[in-house]
Design a protein around this motif. Structure first.
Motif, PDB file in Angstrom:
ATOM      1  N   PRO A  60       2.676   9.910  14.661  1.00 21.92           N
ATOM      2  CA  PRO A  60       2.687   8.599  14.002  1.00 21.92           C
ATOM      3  C   PRO A  60       4.082   8.070  13.713  1.00 21.92           C
ATOM      4  O   PRO A  60       5.026   8.833  13.486  1.00 21.92           O
ATOM      5  N   LEU A  61       4.174   6.768  13.706  1.00 19.20           N
ATOM      6  CA  LEU A  61       5.309   6.061  13.128  1.00 19.20           C
ATOM      7  C   LEU A  61       4.863   5.526  11.770  1.00 19.20           C
ATOM      8  O   LEU A  61       3.726   5.054  11.629  1.00 19.20           O
ATOM      9  N   LEU A  62       5.734   5.595  10.784  1.00 16.95           N
ATOM     10  CA  LEU A  62       5.424   5.053   9.472  1.00 16.95           C
ATOM     11  C   LEU A  62       5.820   3.583   9.408  1.00 16.95           C
ATOM     12  O   LEU A  62       6.835   3.177   9.973  1.00 16.95           O
ATOM     13  N   VAL A  63       5.021   2.801   8.740  1.00 11.94           N
ATOM     14  CA  VAL A  63       5.266   1.371   8.550  1.00 11.94           C
ATOM     15  C   VAL A  63       5.193   1.095   7.048  1.00 11.94           C
ATOM     16  O   VAL A  63       4.270   1.571   6.381  1.00 11.94           O
ATOM     17  N   THR A  64       6.146   0.346   6.511  1.00 13.72           N
ATOM     18  CA  THR A  64       6.149   0.050   5.080  1.00 13.72           C
ATOM     19  C   THR A  64       6.175  -1.456   4.847  1.00 13.72           C
ATOM     20  O   THR A  64       6.777  -2.206   5.626  1.00 13.72           O
ATOM     21  N   THR A  65       5.516  -1.870   3.778  1.00 13.77           N
ATOM     22  CA  THR A  65       5.523  -3.286   3.400  1.00 13.77           C
ATOM     23  C   THR A  65       5.594  -3.398   1.881  1.00 13.77           C
ATOM     24  O   THR A  65       5.230  -2.470   1.161  1.00 13.77           O
ATOM     25  N   THR A  66       6.043  -4.540   1.425  1.00 14.53           N
ATOM     26  CA  THR A  66       6.052  -4.839  -0.006  1.00 14.53           C
ATOM     27  C   THR A  66       5.796  -6.314  -0.214  1.00 14.53           C
ATOM     28  O   THR A  66       6.176  -7.144   0.627  1.00 14.53           O
ATOM     29  N   ASP A  67       5.140  -6.652  -1.313  1.00 14.00           N
ATOM     30  CA  ASP A  67       4.833  -8.057  -1.589  1.00 14.00           C
ATOM     31  C   ASP A  67       4.396  -8.182  -3.040  1.00 14.00           C
ATOM     32  O   ASP A  67       4.320  -7.193  -3.772  1.00 14.00           O
ATOM     33  N   GLU A 155       2.613 -12.599 -20.643  1.00 12.68           N
ATOM     34  CA  GLU A 155       3.025 -12.708 -19.243  1.00 12.68           C
ATOM     35  C   GLU A 155       3.261 -11.336 -18.627  1.00 12.68           C
ATOM     36  O   GLU A 155       3.652 -10.388 -19.314  1.00 12.68           O
ATOM     37  N   TYR A 156       3.027 -11.244 -17.331  1.00 14.50           N
ATOM     38  CA  TYR A 156       3.342 -10.029 -16.582  1.00 14.50           C
ATOM     39  C   TYR A 156       3.619 -10.408 -15.137  1.00 14.50           C
ATOM     40  O   TYR A 156       3.311 -11.515 -14.688  1.00 14.50           O
ATOM     41  N   ASP A 157       4.210  -9.467 -14.411  1.00 14.42           N
ATOM     42  CA  ASP A 157       4.449  -9.671 -12.986  1.00 14.42           C
ATOM     43  C   ASP A 157       4.031  -8.418 -12.243  1.00 14.42           C
ATOM     44  O   ASP A 157       3.980  -7.321 -12.813  1.00 14.42           O
ATOM     45  N   LEU A 158       3.724  -8.586 -10.963  1.00 10.03           N
ATOM     46  CA  LEU A 158       3.248  -7.487 -10.131  1.00 10.03           C
ATOM     47  C   LEU A 158       4.041  -7.418  -8.842  1.00 10.03           C
ATOM     48  O   LEU A 158       4.413  -8.445  -8.267  1.00 10.03           O
ATOM     49  N   ALA A 159       4.266  -6.210  -8.377  1.00 10.85           N
ATOM     50  CA  ALA A 159       4.780  -5.980  -7.031  1.00 10.85           C
ATOM     51  C   ALA A 159       4.014  -4.804  -6.449  1.00 10.85           C
ATOM     52  O   ALA A 159       3.577  -3.901  -7.174  1.00 10.85           O
ATOM     53  N   GLY A 160       3.815  -4.824  -5.148  1.00 14.47           N
ATOM     54  CA  GLY A 160       3.089  -3.754  -4.482  1.00 14.47           C
ATOM     55  C   GLY A 160       3.878  -3.205  -3.314  1.00 14.47           C
ATOM     56  O   GLY A 160       4.701  -3.905  -2.700  1.00 14.47           O
ATOM     57  N   PHE A 161       3.624  -1.946  -2.999  1.00 17.64           N
ATOM     58  CA  PHE A 161       4.325  -1.254  -1.918  1.00 17.64           C
ATOM     59  C   PHE A 161       3.302  -0.410  -1.164  1.00 17.64           C
ATOM     60  O   PHE A 161       2.571   0.368  -1.772  1.00 17.64           O
ATOM     61  N   SER A 162       3.247  -0.585   0.146  1.00 17.25           N
ATOM     62  CA  SER A 162       2.263   0.164   0.930  1.00 17.25           C
ATOM     63  C   SER A 162       2.955   0.894   2.073  1.00 17.25           C
ATOM     64  O   SER A 162       3.965   0.432   2.612  1.00 17.25           O
ATOM     65  N   VAL A 163       2.376   2.026   2.418  1.00 17.72           N
ATOM     66  CA  VAL A 163       2.840   2.825   3.551  1.00 17.72           C
ATOM     67  C   VAL A 163       1.660   3.008   4.490  1.00 17.72           C
ATOM     68  O   VAL A 163       0.558   3.384   4.055  1.00 17.72           O
ATOM     69  N   GLY A 164       1.891   2.730   5.765  1.00 16.51           N
ATOM     70  CA  GLY A 164       0.865   2.919   6.778  1.00 16.51           C
ATOM     71  C   GLY A 164       1.414   3.713   7.931  1.00 16.51           C
ATOM     72  O   GLY A 164       2.599   4.056   7.974  1.00 16.51           O
ATOM     73  N   ALA A 165       0.538   4.017   8.880  1.00 20.06           N
ATOM     74  CA  ALA A 165       0.956   4.767  10.060  1.00 20.06           C
ATOM     75  C   ALA A 165       0.232   4.244  11.284  1.00 20.06           C
ATOM     76  O   ALA A 165      -0.912   3.776  11.199  1.00 20.06           O
ATOM     77  N   VAL A 166       0.913   4.326  12.408  1.00 17.06           N
ATOM     78  CA  VAL A 166       0.334   3.936  13.683  1.00 17.06           C
ATOM     79  C   VAL A 166       0.830   4.914  14.737  1.00 17.06           C
ATOM     80  O   VAL A 166       1.992   5.328  14.703  1.00 17.06           O
TER      81      VAL A 166
END
Length: 341
Positions: A60-67, A155-166
């Motif tokens: 696998p190759l790892l793929v990362t995203t954030t939003d 008030e609050y804020d959110l951020a997310g981080f994900s790791v995937g594989a292909v």
């Protein structure tokens, strides 16, 4: 260490360590419910481990995203609708992974607020856990930051981080395989998803309607209910087709809308040519356009206009792909083709 009379504590400065610990205990069952092969999804350590072999990957190759969720959170805070913004957070990350052909494996969140309200935070994290289950990934950790003075009351804020594989040979887009005549398949969105809400809020303000008013485009729901519909997660319907090699590319329609995003999954020398008549604009977007006096090009550049994801498929396989996606519960339609740039 010596106690000091009249000494200050962290709680005096506005940070409640006990509340943070209570939140961790409250969300542990939510994280455990997202376990999947390769991840135990337990909270409390300094980092999370994942075993790609246990998840069935060979090379696998790892793929990362954030939003994040953006100013859609303003509506959640103003209306007390905290239960589904976590789904938005996950969706914005994992749908980006999907555009690369990657399977979501792990997710982490960042929740920042001025004063931690444990029940509000628990509801948000419950939505994140639900999004992870919809995407098939494990919620393996996160960070809760209580920062007095940084945020207003509630008030609050959110951020997310994900790791995937292909797998190495399945990365999308497959630019060398794309050719003129490949069909663009659109997957319907559930609404604006998590983009364009700064403009949406201005339009609602101009309309004079309150969040509790009946939606002008849907009398069965309030305006808040309609606009807070969570972002659709496309993983379970689309990923099997990608793993089978039947998808040449795709694009998650987020900021930049249908003008900028589709080209990101297309080979040089080609361009996506949409059949706009095949993409009837849902009534929600038609109301936004009318109430805000928004030009057609601005609508397509700002919003998904009812299309949350697009796929590029060989012409002779398009009907079969559409049928399989429909059977998987998606609303799908052919809406153009790739043509010479």
């Amino acid at each position: 260490m010596t106690d000091r009379p009249n000494g200050l504590t962290y709680a005096d400065a506005g940070v409640d360590i006990d509340a943070g610990e209570a939140l961790v205990e409250a969300i542990k069952p939510l994280a455990r419910a997202t376990r999947r092969p390769g991840a135990e999804a337990s909270l409390g350590g300094f980092g999370a481990l994942f075993d790609p072999k246990a998840a069935g990957f060979n090379d696998p190759l790892l793929v990362t995203t954030t939003d994040g969720v953006g100013t859609k959170l303003k509506i959640a805070i103003e209306t007390g609708r905290h239960d589904h913004v976590g789904i938005d957070l996950v969706a914005m990350c994992v749908n980006d992974l999907l555009a690369q052909g990657a399977e979501p494996l792990m997710f982490l969140d960042y929740f920042a607020t001025g004063k931690l309200e444990v029940e509000v935070a628990r509801r948000v994290v419950a939505g994140i856990a639900e999004g992870c289950k919809l995407a098939g990934c494990a919620l393996v950790g996160g960070e809760t930051a209580e920062m007095p003075g940084m945020y207003g009351d509630g008030e609050y804020d959110l951020a997310g981080f994900s790791v995937g594989a292909v797998e190495r040979g399945q990365v999308l887009p497959r630019l060398d395989d794309q050719k003129p005549g490949d069909v663009i398949i659109g997957l319907a969105s559930s609404g604006p998803h998590s983009n364009g809400y700064s403009l949406i809020r201005r339009i609602v303000e101009r309309s004079g309607l309150g969040w509790g008013a009946d939606a002008p485009f849907d009398a069965s729901r309030t305006l808040a209910q309609a606009l807070m519909e969570p972002t659709r997660i496309y993983i379970k319907a689309v990923l099997p087709l990608m793993k089978a090699g039947r998808i040449k590319g795709g694009a998650h329609i987020t900021g930049g809308g249908l003008i900028e995003n589709p080209q990101r999954g297309v080979a040089d020398g080609l361009k996506p040519l949409f059949d706009w008549d095949a993409m009837a604009m849902p009534s929600l977007f038609a109301w936004l356009q009318e109430a805000g006096g928004v030009a057609e090009h601005e609508m397509r550049r700002t919003f998904n206009c009812g299309v949350g994801f697009v796929l590029y498929v060989a012409e002779d396989d398009a009907n079969s792909v559409i049928a399989e996606l429909n059977a998987a519960g998606e609303t799908v339609f052919a809406c153009g083709s790739l043509q010479p740039a």
